[in-house]
Scaffold this motif. Structure first.
Motif, PDB file in Angstrom:
ATOM      1  N   ASN A   1       9.947   8.910  -7.566  1.00 57.17           N
ATOM      2  CA  ASN A   1      10.345   8.259  -6.309  1.00 57.17           C
ATOM      3  C   ASN A   1      11.003   6.933  -6.672  1.00 57.17           C
TER       4      ASN A   1
ATOM      5  N   ARG B   1      11.595  -4.466   4.142  1.00 56.08           N
ATOM      6  CA  ARG B   1      10.541  -3.729   4.875  1.00 56.08           C
ATOM      7  C   ARG B   1       9.429  -4.689   5.289  1.00 56.08           C
TER       8      ARG B   1
ATOM      9  N   SER C   1       4.183  -2.761   3.241  1.00 50.91           N
ATOM     10  CA  SER C   1       5.023  -1.704   2.673  1.00 50.91           C
ATOM     11  C   SER C   1       4.950  -1.757   1.149  1.00 50.91           C
TER      12      SER C   1
HETATM   13  P1  PGA Z   1       6.272   2.151   1.941  1.00 45.51           P
HETATM   14  O1  PGA Z   1       6.149   3.124   0.727  1.00 45.51           O
HETATM   15  O2  PGA Z   1       6.668   2.950   3.130  1.00 45.51           O
HETATM   16  O3  PGA Z   1       4.881   1.570   2.042  1.00 45.51           O
HETATM   17  O4  PGA Z   1       7.289   1.148   1.565  1.00 45.51           O
HETATM   18  C1  PGA Z   1       7.229   3.822   0.344  1.00 45.51           C
HETATM   19  C2  PGA Z   1       7.019   4.287  -1.057  1.00 45.51           C
HETATM   20  O5  PGA Z   1       6.114   3.751  -1.705  1.00 45.51           O
HETATM   21  O6  PGA Z   1       7.763   5.190  -1.484  1.00 45.51           O
END
Ligand code: PGA
Length: 318
Positions: free
Chosen positions: A167, A198, A202
Motif C-alpha cells: 500500500n 488528511r 489518519s
Molecule cells: P488512513 O489510512 O485512512 O487512516 O489514512 C490509510 C492507510 O493507512 O492506507
C-alpha cells in the motif's frame, strides 16, 4: 424415572425395532446383537413405565404407549436432522454474517474482492465499515468486527496479523504541476507547496508528518479533508498537492487529471494487513474470507486494477 433418563441411542433402537416389528431385524440394521437390542428395549420400557410392544406370533406390535413414543422419537430425530443441516450449511458457508472493518484506502479493492466471494456464497451477508486508522484500532479494541484491514498493526493491542499487499503512499499533484515530469525531486522542494492533508487520526497523515519531520521539511497545510476522494477532487481543482495511497488512483475521471511526482523518499512503503484480536476464534465465514483474501484475492487485485504508473521504485507485491 422419566423419559429424560432414556438415551438417544435407546430411542434410536426403539424407532428401528418399531419400524421392523422385530428385535432381530433391528439388530441387523443397527449392527448390534439381538440380546443387546432386547436389553435396551427392556430398559426403555422400565423408564417409560409401560409396555411398548406386544408380541403376536413372531411379530412385535406397538402398544398405545409405544405409538406415542414412536411419534415423539420421530419428532426428536427430525429436529436433530434439521439442526445437523443448519450446522452443515454453516460449515458449507451457505449462510452467515461477515463484519469487515477496513481503512479508507482498502475500500478501493475490498469491495471488488467481495463480489466474487459473495457470488460463491450467496447466503452470506456482509457489513463493511470504512474508516481511518485510529478508528480501525478502536474497533479492534472493542472486538466489533470479524476481520480488520489496517495499513500497519496497531500498537499496544495483541493481534494476529498477516501482511498481504503493498500500500505505497505517493505524492499526487495536478497533471500540469510545475514539478510534473521531473525526476528525483528533493523532498525539500515540497516545502511551501500548498498541501492538502488528511484529518487527525489518519494513518496517511501520520506517515507523511513523520517523513517530512525526519527531513526537516515543514508542510504548508492549505486544506484538511477527511476523505481520499475529496482530496483527489481538490488536487484536480488546483488547490494543492497531497500524499495518497497509490490504490486511491485506480483509473477514473479525476485520476487522468492527476500525476504522481517522483519525489525522493517516496513512495512511503506500507502494507495492508489482515488483522484480528489474538485469541479470537474466527467464524467459519470469517476464516473463509481470510483464506480467500490471502490467496485468490491478492491475485485478483493485482490483475484487475489499473493505475497511473508510479515513477519511483517498482511496486512489487509482498
Ligand atoms: P488512513 O489510512 O485512512 O487512516 O489514512 C490509510 C492507510 O493507512 O492506507
Amino acid at each position: 424415572m422419566g423419559l429424560k433418563q432414556a438415551t438417544l441411542h435407546q430411542l434410536k433402537v426403539f424407532e428401528v425395532t418399531a419400524r421392523h416389528g422385530s428385535f432381530t431385524r433391528a439388530a441387523e440394521e443397527l449392527f448390534l446383537t439381538q440380546p443387546t437390542v432386547s436389553i435396551q428395549m427392556k430398559q426403555l420400557t422400565r423408564v417409560v413405565g409401560m409396555p411398548l410392544f406386544e408380541q403376536v406370533g413372531k411379530r412385535l406390535y406397538l402398544t398405545e404407549a409405544g405409538k406415542e413414543l414412536l411419534a415423539t422419537c420421530q419428532d426428536i430425530f427430525e429436529r436433530l436432522e434439521r439442526f445437523e443441516m443448519a450446522i452443515a450449511n454453516l460449515k458449507g458457508l451457505k449462510q452467515g454474517h461477515l463484519r469487515l472493518c477496513v481503512i479508507t484506502t482498502a475500500k478501493y479493492v475490498i469491495p471488488r474482492l467481495l463480489g466474487p466471494f459473495c457470488q460463491r456464497y450467496p447466503g452470506i451477508d456482509v457489513a463493511l465499515t470504512v474508516t481511518n486508522h485510529e478508528q480501525v484500532v478502536e474497533r479492534i479494541r472493542g472486538n466489533m468486527d470479524d476481520l480488520y484491514i489496517p495499513s500497519y498493526p496497531p500498537d499496544n493491542v495483541d493481534v494476529e496479523c498477516h501482511r498481504f499487499l503493498d500500500n505505497p503512499l505517493v505524492v499526487v499533484a495536478p497533471s500540469h504541476h510545475r514539478l510534473s515530469g521531473r525526476t528525483k525531486i528533493p523532498i525539500q522542494e515540497l516545502a511551501g507547496e500548498p498541501f492538502i492533508m488528511r484529518e487527525q487520526g489518519s494513518g496517511t497523515r501520520q506517515a507523511v508528518e513523520k517523513l517530512f519531520a525526519e527531513h526537516g521539511v515543514s508542510i504548508n497545510i492549505r486544506l484538511e479533508l477527511g476523505s481520499n476522494e475529496s482530496i483527489k477532487q481538490a488536487i484536480a481543482g488546483g488547490l494543492g498537492i497531497s500524499v495518497l495511497s497509490h490504490h486511491c488512483l485506480a483509473l477514473d475521471r479525476e485520476s487522468s487529471q492527476l500525476t504522481i511526482l517522483d519525489v525522493e523518499h517516496f513512495p512511503i512503503q506500507r502494507h495492508w494487513h489482515l488483522v484480528y484480536p489474538a485469541g479470537k476464534q474466527l467464524s467459519v465465514v470469517a476464516q473463509a474470507f481470510f483464506d480467500y483474501v490471502r490467496t485468490e484475492g491478492r491475485e485478483m487485485i493485482e490483475s484487475s486494477l489499473t493505475y497511473p504508473a508510479a515513477p519511483a521504485k517498482e511496486l512489487n507485491p509482498v
